[in-house]
Design a protein around this motif. Structure first.
Motif, PDB file in Angstrom:
ATOM      1  N   SER A  33     -11.150  17.035  97.932  1.00  0.00           N
ATOM      2  CA  SER A  33     -11.933  18.185  97.493  1.00  0.00           C
ATOM      3  C   SER A  33     -12.951  18.583  98.557  1.00  0.00           C
ATOM      4  O   SER A  33     -13.103  19.776  98.879  1.00  0.00           O
ATOM      5  N   PHE A  53     -11.096  20.401 101.542  1.00  0.00           N
ATOM      6  CA  PHE A  53     -10.717  21.808 101.364  1.00  0.00           C
ATOM      7  C   PHE A  53     -11.945  22.715 101.349  1.00  0.00           C
ATOM      8  O   PHE A  53     -11.889  23.850 101.827  1.00  0.00           O
ATOM      9  N   ARG A  62     -11.141  26.439 102.076  1.00  0.00           N
ATOM     10  CA  ARG A  62     -10.130  26.605 101.027  1.00  0.00           C
ATOM     11  C   ARG A  62     -10.773  26.306  99.669  1.00  0.00           C
ATOM     12  O   ARG A  62     -10.548  25.268  99.057  1.00  0.00           O
ATOM     13  N   GLU A 107      -8.355  25.619  96.431  1.00  0.00           N
ATOM     14  CA  GLU A 107      -7.757  24.293  96.350  1.00  0.00           C
ATOM     15  C   GLU A 107      -8.791  23.242  95.958  1.00  0.00           C
ATOM     16  O   GLU A 107      -8.532  22.357  95.134  1.00  0.00           O
ATOM     17  N   SER A 133      -3.588  16.616  94.627  1.00  0.00           N
ATOM     18  CA  SER A 133      -4.201  16.494  95.954  1.00  0.00           C
ATOM     19  C   SER A 133      -3.138  16.393  97.042  1.00  0.00           C
ATOM     20  O   SER A 133      -3.216  17.068  98.079  1.00  0.00           O
ATOM     21  N   PHE A 158      -1.408  19.762  97.728  1.00  0.00           N
ATOM     22  CA  PHE A 158      -2.209  20.685  98.543  1.00  0.00           C
ATOM     23  C   PHE A 158      -2.328  20.197  99.981  1.00  0.00           C
ATOM     24  O   PHE A 158      -2.358  21.003 100.924  1.00  0.00           O
ATOM     25  N   LYS A 213       0.884  21.071 101.740  1.00  0.00           N
ATOM     26  CA  LYS A 213       0.915  22.519 101.950  1.00  0.00           C
ATOM     27  C   LYS A 213       0.010  22.910 103.112  1.00  0.00           C
ATOM     28  O   LYS A 213       0.389  23.740 103.960  1.00  0.00           O
ATOM     29  N   GLU A 214      -1.181  22.312 103.181  1.00  0.00           N
ATOM     30  CA  GLU A 214      -2.115  22.621 104.258  1.00  0.00           C
ATOM     31  C   GLU A 214      -1.613  22.109 105.603  1.00  0.00           C
ATOM     32  O   GLU A 214      -1.810  22.755 106.633  1.00  0.00           O
TER      33      GLU A 214
END
Length: 445
Positions: A372, A375, A380, A383, A427, A430, A433-434
């Motif tokens: 957290s 991001f 981001r 996210e 988590s 994401f 994906k990142e």
């Protein structure tokens, strides 16, 4: 900061940035644990249960205080960067006045809601008495606590965090000494714990006022002209902090409601004592997050995407190892820990068995917290918000209202591990994906 230095000493740099934040966070948590120790040993299960039932009140103050303070500090900092000293001081004074006024109004509203809160939670007579004894005094301490936190943010903004750290150390030591005197010598019970907190917070406030009167080079006490625009921007800028703390407020209220309904006072007491370990652990993890965030933001801004990913990965490995270490420690010391705060065989058995289950969540919660932070650091926000809300509200509330109803106290202990494990899947999704997004960015360059 220097990219080459970070590249060559990644682990060392993470620790250099994290250790001061960890110390500050752990110092804060020690006050809660110390209060719990004295209440448990000198008052009993009803005392701990009463204090724990009111934790949502404390989170409510933190939500409001952080929203105003974080928003005000951001506006004042921008004004300072623009060399607009007059606006900077105007925002400083308006923020402090707003914090004080809103906090004291909140105390009045909470006082008027005491009976309603106790009725909703179905608290028995003795717990209700302790609740009122403790929080009647804390309604004077909590606004001071919020004002102190706001002062601390402006001290950090001025570039003098060492002074605030020293004041925090004084606050912790004074609180411990006064807890012992008021409970062990004067037999004041939960009221004595609350008075100790009030005196410690007041002494802290005087030290902080001294800083701004005598030592501050940027922020000065001045008459100010109220600005509706600054007021609005303050609340908007601090809204994410408000949402985060309100999530804790809501989830803690839900925990208390469900445990009181299905288990009772003994369950609340056991949950509170196990929560002390979780609280300290979360403070350590947040410290690592606060330390790694500026490094991640800096390298991401420099388009050093591989280094950014490495910093996130290394920090996640560190917090996973810390979580594994704490879990191992809990497994080895659960019997000793269960009798540290209370002398009650039923509660001790709940703690001894429950802390082992609950501590499994430490393997996942550190990674989720750092994800957290990560991001947020790279811009981001969506996210970050999804990860935070999943583990702090949505999945957590689903588990709170289902597992204890089916499994009783075992279900209470399983709430956190299951919530964190499910959030970990989000988590990892994401993160993958990142990673693809960053690889695409590197290819295009």
């Amino acid at each position: 900061m220097n990219v080459d230095h970070i590249k060559n000493q990644r682990v060392k740099t993470i620790f250099q940035f994290s250790i001061p934040a960890i110390i500050a966070m752990v110092l804060t948590s020690l006050i809660t644990v110390t209060d719990g120790f004295f209440i448990g040993n000198y008052v009993g299960t009803d005392g701990i249960a009463a204090v724990n039932l009111g934790l949502p009140i404390i989170y409510l103050y933190l939500a409001v205080g952080l929203m105003i303070s974080v928003g005000g500090v951001a506006i004042a900092g921008i004004s300072l960067g623009e060399r607009n000293q007059k606006k900077c001081n105007n925002v400083f004074n308006q923020t402090l006045c707003t914090t004080a006024v809103v906090s004291w109004i909140l105390s009045l509203l909470v006082w008027l809601s005491f009976d309603t809160i106790l009725r909703i939670l179905n608290a028995d007579a003795q717990v209700a008495v302790y609740f009122k004894e403790y929080y009647m005094i804390m309604l004077f301490e909590l606004p001071i606590m919020v004002i102190n936190a706001s002062f601390g943010m402006f001290i950090r903004s001025e570039g003098n965090p060492q002074y605030f750290m020293k004041v925090n150390i004084l606050n912790v030591l004074l609180n411990i000494i006064l807890d012992y005197l008021f409970v062990n010598w004067f037999y004041l019970g939960v009221a004595g714990i609350a008075v100790a907190s009030l005196i410690s917070a007041t002494v802290t406030l005087l030290c902080l006022l001294y800083f701004f009167v005598k030592k501050s080079k940027v922020y000065k006490f001045r008459k100010f002209i109220f600005s509706a625009e600054v007021f609005k921007s303050t609340f908007l800028n601090g809204s994410s902090e408000f949402i985060g703390e309100m999530s804790l407020c809501i989830s803690m209220f839900a925990y208390n409601f469900v445990i009181m309904r299905h288990i009772g006072v003994d369950g609340i007491t056991a949950f509170a004592i196990v929560g002390y370990i979780s609280y300290i652990f979360s403070m350590i993890i947040i410290g690592f997050g606060q330390g790694a965030s500026p490094l991640i933001s800096f390298t991401y801004g420099a388009k050093e995407y591989t280094l950014t990913s490495d910093l996130r990965r290394i920090t996640n490995v560190i917090v996973f190892l810390v979580g594994a270490g704490v879990l191992l420690l809990v497994l080895c010391t659960s019997q000793w820990y269960s009798s540290l705060f209370i002398e009650n065989e039923v509660v001790e058995q709940m703690i001894c068995s429950g802390v082992k289950i609950f501590a499994v969540s430490f393997l996942f919660s550190g990674v989720n917290t750092i994800t957290s932070f990560y991001f947020t650091s790279i811009g981001r926000a969506l996210e970050s918000a999804i990860v935070s809300s999943a583990r702090g509200l949505v999945l957590l509330l689903i588990c709170i209202f289902t597992l204890p109803a089916v499994l009783g106290m075992i279900g209470v202990w399983l709430v956190s591990p299951i919530t964190e494990a499910l959030t970990l899947l989000i988590s990892l999704f994401f993160i993958c994906k990142e990673r693809k997004h960053m690889q695409l960015g590197l290819t295009q360059e």
